[in-house]
Design a protein around this motif. Sequence first.
Motif, PDB file in Angstrom:
ATOM      1  N   PRO A 151     -17.675 109.913   1.033  1.00 33.50           N
ATOM      2  CA  PRO A 151     -17.854 111.231   0.398  1.00 33.50           C
ATOM      3  C   PRO A 151     -18.944 111.223  -0.667  1.00 33.50           C
ATOM      4  O   PRO A 151     -19.053 110.297  -1.467  1.00 33.50           O
ATOM      5  N   ALA A 152     -19.742 112.275  -0.651  1.00 35.93           N
ATOM      6  CA  ALA A 152     -20.747 112.492  -1.681  1.00 35.93           C
ATOM      7  C   ALA A 152     -20.318 113.606  -2.630  1.00 35.93           C
ATOM      8  O   ALA A 152     -20.965 113.844  -3.646  1.00 35.93           O
ATOM      9  N   SER A 153     -19.235 114.296  -2.285  1.00 37.07           N
ATOM     10  CA  SER A 153     -18.772 115.443  -3.051  1.00 37.07           C
ATOM     11  C   SER A 153     -17.252 115.511  -2.956  1.00 37.07           C
ATOM     12  O   SER A 153     -16.648 114.988  -2.009  1.00 37.07           O
ATOM     13  N   GLY A 154     -16.670 116.182  -3.934  1.00 36.66           N
ATOM     14  CA  GLY A 154     -15.224 116.366  -3.903  1.00 36.66           C
ATOM     15  C   GLY A 154     -14.803 117.626  -3.179  1.00 36.66           C
ATOM     16  O   GLY A 154     -13.614 117.987  -3.197  1.00 36.66           O
ATOM     17  N   PHE A 155     -15.733 118.298  -2.520  1.00 38.83           N
ATOM     18  CA  PHE A 155     -15.402 119.575  -1.879  1.00 38.83           C
ATOM     19  C   PHE A 155     -15.989 119.635  -0.477  1.00 38.83           C
ATOM     20  O   PHE A 155     -17.110 119.214  -0.223  1.00 38.83           O
ATOM     21  N   SER A 156     -15.207 120.145   0.445  1.00 36.98           N
ATOM     22  CA  SER A 156     -15.711 120.515   1.767  1.00 36.98           C
ATOM     23  C   SER A 156     -14.955 121.765   2.199  1.00 36.98           C
ATOM     24  O   SER A 156     -13.800 121.976   1.816  1.00 36.98           O
ATOM     25  N   GLY A 157     -15.632 122.581   2.989  1.00 38.23           N
ATOM     26  CA  GLY A 157     -14.982 123.815   3.431  1.00 38.23           C
ATOM     27  C   GLY A 157     -15.918 125.000   3.266  1.00 38.23           C
ATOM     28  O   GLY A 157     -17.129 124.852   3.107  1.00 38.23           O
ATOM     29  N   THR A 158     -15.330 126.193   3.268  1.00 39.47           N
ATOM     30  CA  THR A 158     -16.117 127.428   3.238  1.00 39.47           C
ATOM     31  C   THR A 158     -16.045 128.066   1.862  1.00 39.47           C
ATOM     32  O   THR A 158     -14.971 128.153   1.251  1.00 39.47           O
ATOM     33  N   GLU A 159     -17.213 128.460   1.408  1.00 41.60           N
ATOM     34  CA  GLU A 159     -17.305 129.171   0.139  1.00 41.60           C
ATOM     35  C   GLU A 159     -18.149 130.416   0.390  1.00 41.60           C
ATOM     36  O   GLU A 159     -19.368 130.335   0.521  1.00 41.60           O
ATOM     37  N   GLY A 160     -17.494 131.566   0.495  1.00 41.63           N
ATOM     38  CA  GLY A 160     -18.199 132.772   0.889  1.00 41.63           C
ATOM     39  C   GLY A 160     -18.675 132.649   2.328  1.00 41.63           C
ATOM     40  O   GLY A 160     -17.892 132.411   3.241  1.00 41.63           O
ATOM     41  N   PHE A 161     -19.985 132.792   2.517  1.00 40.04           N
ATOM     42  CA  PHE A 161     -20.559 132.636   3.854  1.00 40.04           C
ATOM     43  C   PHE A 161     -21.104 131.234   4.094  1.00 40.04           C
ATOM     44  O   PHE A 161     -21.620 130.958   5.180  1.00 40.04           O
TER      45      PHE A 161
END
Length: 342
Positions: A151-161
């Motif tokens: 992982p390079a980030s603590g977030f994955s998924g959709t944010e807005g579009f």
Amino acid sequence: MPSTPRPLRKLGFLTIGLFDEADPRRGHETTLAIIELGERLGFDSAWLRHRHLQYGISSPVAVLAAASQRTSRIELGTAVIPLGWENPLRLAEDLATVDVLSGGRLNPGVSVGPPMHFDRVKEALYPDTADAEDFGYGRARRLLDLVRGEPASGFSGTEGFEVFSDRVQPHSPGLGSRLWYGGGSLGSARWAGENGMNFLTSSVVKAEGPDGEGDFADLQLALVRAFRAAHPDGDAARVSQGLVVIPTDSATPEQRAKYEEFAARRLPRTTSPQGPARLLFAPDLVGTSAELAERLHAHAAFREIDEVAFALPFTFAPEDYVQILTDMATHLGPALGWKPGV
């Protein structure tokens, strides 16, 4: 030491890609043409050396992206990218992108340590963080982890579009196994092995030991053995040797004289360790392919490797490179047990 040397399995070459400041495109195009020639001759790999603030290739990854679209088989490597100039996250994205474009042919070689002439460039390179930057093995470990999909980030998924990934994109699954470490010390060799990398050993090693002396071939052999002893794959771990080797089978008398003068001018630096780092240089090898094969078969480190990336002298003309590469592929390689790729 094995009673007989290993047959050469992979034949590669290394170039620096010099250019005229007033006409940089021509130098870069010449480098691309040399890589295309290498593929036609059956070479297994072509490698570019990094040069910052000089008249050599400063962005080998970009040049190899171009080379990937002009070739279809030859492997494309860097020997090496000095990570002190790079952000590992951004470099991981670039490497993965070129690997995808090349169809999985990229072989990135890297090294660590402060950038050359750091005091002169640190204000331009790291104006706010020069004193805090980690130029040690941790920088290479970050690149390894990111290329291998950590992982390079603590977030994955959709944010807005927008859709986000928590790892570097694109992800190229095989790239992590094709990362190389370029080192000249026992510590570097062991670290590369412990971290599952491949190992690039060149014509420069550190003169380590109680007396700080030693034969170049024996010192290089110690690196190869230390790397493989630390690597999970043991004796099967990949090592590539990068000596300066100049075959003269089809050279003109003028070319032979130039090559011999080049090697003679550089020979004094091979007689004893040089500088505070006590670097020991290998002699440049010049001669017919039969003579070179005999010398290489007697070389302690060469006897235990089956991959090479012979370095092209940086100051020669394009027609010299054509002659040298052609002789390597048609005479020297076969004399070492190599068969051209198809």
